[in-house]
Write a protein that holds these residues in place. Structure first.
Motif: not given
Length: 396
Positions: A39-66
């Motif tokens: 919406k804001r065309r703030s492409w400089y924030w893409i690394a932060f956004t990818i970091g959020c996705a990685m955190e989510s993936i990490g904890y979903f995999v942690r759920y499977a790993s349990s």
């Protein structure tokens, strides 16, 4: 590998409820940041956004790993995702600060904006690679490699911790120098305050991870490494707090850091030709500090600290006089010919005499130098350090 088949790589059985809640919460923040970024065309924030996705993936995999805490594959994936995500989030802090400096003024920084971003992003990349390599070794399933991976990870965390702390000091110094020079508080100081909060939260997590691995001797030893509650309080919680905080206090809410080609701004000029209404400044290719800007630079601040924008090099004066001719006139008027009969003037005199007539003096002089219209013996003109540097007009 075979000898480690039944080793619980965590030292405990991961909580499924905690893992799934963390995965869902980070997924929500990912989509929220993605939508805001688009919406804001703030492409400089893409690394932060990818970091959020990685955190989510990490904890979903942690759920499977349990369900199978002996699995090397799932342990390695969740570990790497959660370890590496904050490095990407840190990179966005560097990019925001560099853009903010170009709006408020590079002269208040110890290092110019383009170099600040490059230096700290480079350190972040190195830290990212070291942590990725160490995490891969540590999670390889080979107990003899666990200590090696641990030490590599500690180096990676230490580098991230030191570089991010130095970056925080840079931002504090920048604010101090700008305020000392009379720049009023306002949106830019709110943006810095947001960055300070993000820096502190990520540093808390980095200190925890470094101490956690330093105090362990393998996969499942050490107090911090074997207590999942501490993991969620000192790893998951600070990073989740960062993601939520920036939804509420996103840098784009305070400063126009987007790549939007049309910027509405107040045209503040003390000349008689100054319009009283807002002016939409169209994008032009303007080189400032070696970087492309979007056709405007801050000229002044209103009493509330709002940046008032100004036209760039490509825009002539109201009477049609082009910027290069304005520079020539200013140097000839306020200076005197040198031994070669070329108009010359010290930067300090130009700075004092042209405050209301020649905008973005440092940037325009550097642009003119690249066009071989002026010459001066300095890379970045800053007051008062360079007040005695002589600027010579050598153009036609």
């Amino acid at each position: 590998m075979a000898g480690n088949k039944h080793i619980n790589l965590y030292g405990y059985t991961p909580s499924k409820p905690l893992a799934i809640v963390a995965g869902v919460l980070f997924a929500i923040t990912f989509f929220a940041h993605l939508g805001f970024m688009i919406k804001r065309r703030s492409w400089y924030w893409i690394a932060f956004t990818i970091g959020c996705a990685m955190e989510s993936i990490g904890y979903f995999v942690r759920y499977a790993s349990s369900s199978n805490p002996e699995s090397v594959a799932t342990y390695a994936i969740q570990s790497l995702m959660v370890i590496l995500a904050p490095s990407l989030m840190a990179a966005s802090h560097y990019m925001v600060f560099g853009r903010m400096m170009r709006q408020v003024g590079e002269q208040y920084s110890l290092v110019r904006a383009s170099r600040v971003t490059k230096i700290f992003v480079a350190l972040d990349v190195v830290s990212f690679l070291i942590q990725g390599g160490g995490g891969g070794i540590q999670a390889s399933g080979n107990s003899s490699s666990a200590n090696t991976g641990k030490y590599v990870l500690i180096v990676g965390f230490a580098l991230q911790l030191v570089s991010f702390a130095i970056f925080g000091i840079f931002t504090v110094i920048y604010r101090f120098r700008a305020r000392k020079d009379g720049v009023p508080t306002g949106p830019w100081t709110k943006c810095l305050a947001a960055l300070y909060t993000g820096i502190v939260l990520i540093l808390i997590r980095s200190v925890y991870r470094m101490v956690e691995f330093s105090s362990s001797t393998g996969y499942n030893t050490g107090y911090l490494l074997t207590h999942e509650a501490l993991y969620y309080v000192l790893e998951a919680l600070p990073i989740f707090a960062v993601t939520v905080f920036y939804l509420l206090c996103h840098p784009a809410r305070y400063l126009n850091l987007s790549s939007n080609p049309n910027v509405t701004a107040h045209y503040n000029d003390n000349s008689n030709n100054s319009p009283n209404s807002d002016l939409a400044l169209q994008t032009s290719e303007y080189k400032y500090g070696g970087q492309s800007a979007t056709g405007y630079q801050p000229r002044d601040w209103d009493p509330q600290g709002t940046l008032l924008l100004r036209p760039t090099l490509s825009q002539p004066r109201a009477d049609g006089c082009p910027p290069w001719q304005q520079q020539q006139e200013a140097i000839a008027t306020h200076g005197q010919p040198n031994a070669s009969s070329q108009p010359s003037c010290t930067y300090g005199v130009l700075f004092d005499k042209t405050a209301n007539t020649l905008e973005a003096l440092n940037g325009t002089l550097r642009a003119a130098k690249r066009q071989k219209k002026v010459a001066f013996d300095a890379e970045l003109l800053m007051m008062p350090k360079d007040k005695d540097v002589v600027v010579v007009w050598i153009g036609e």
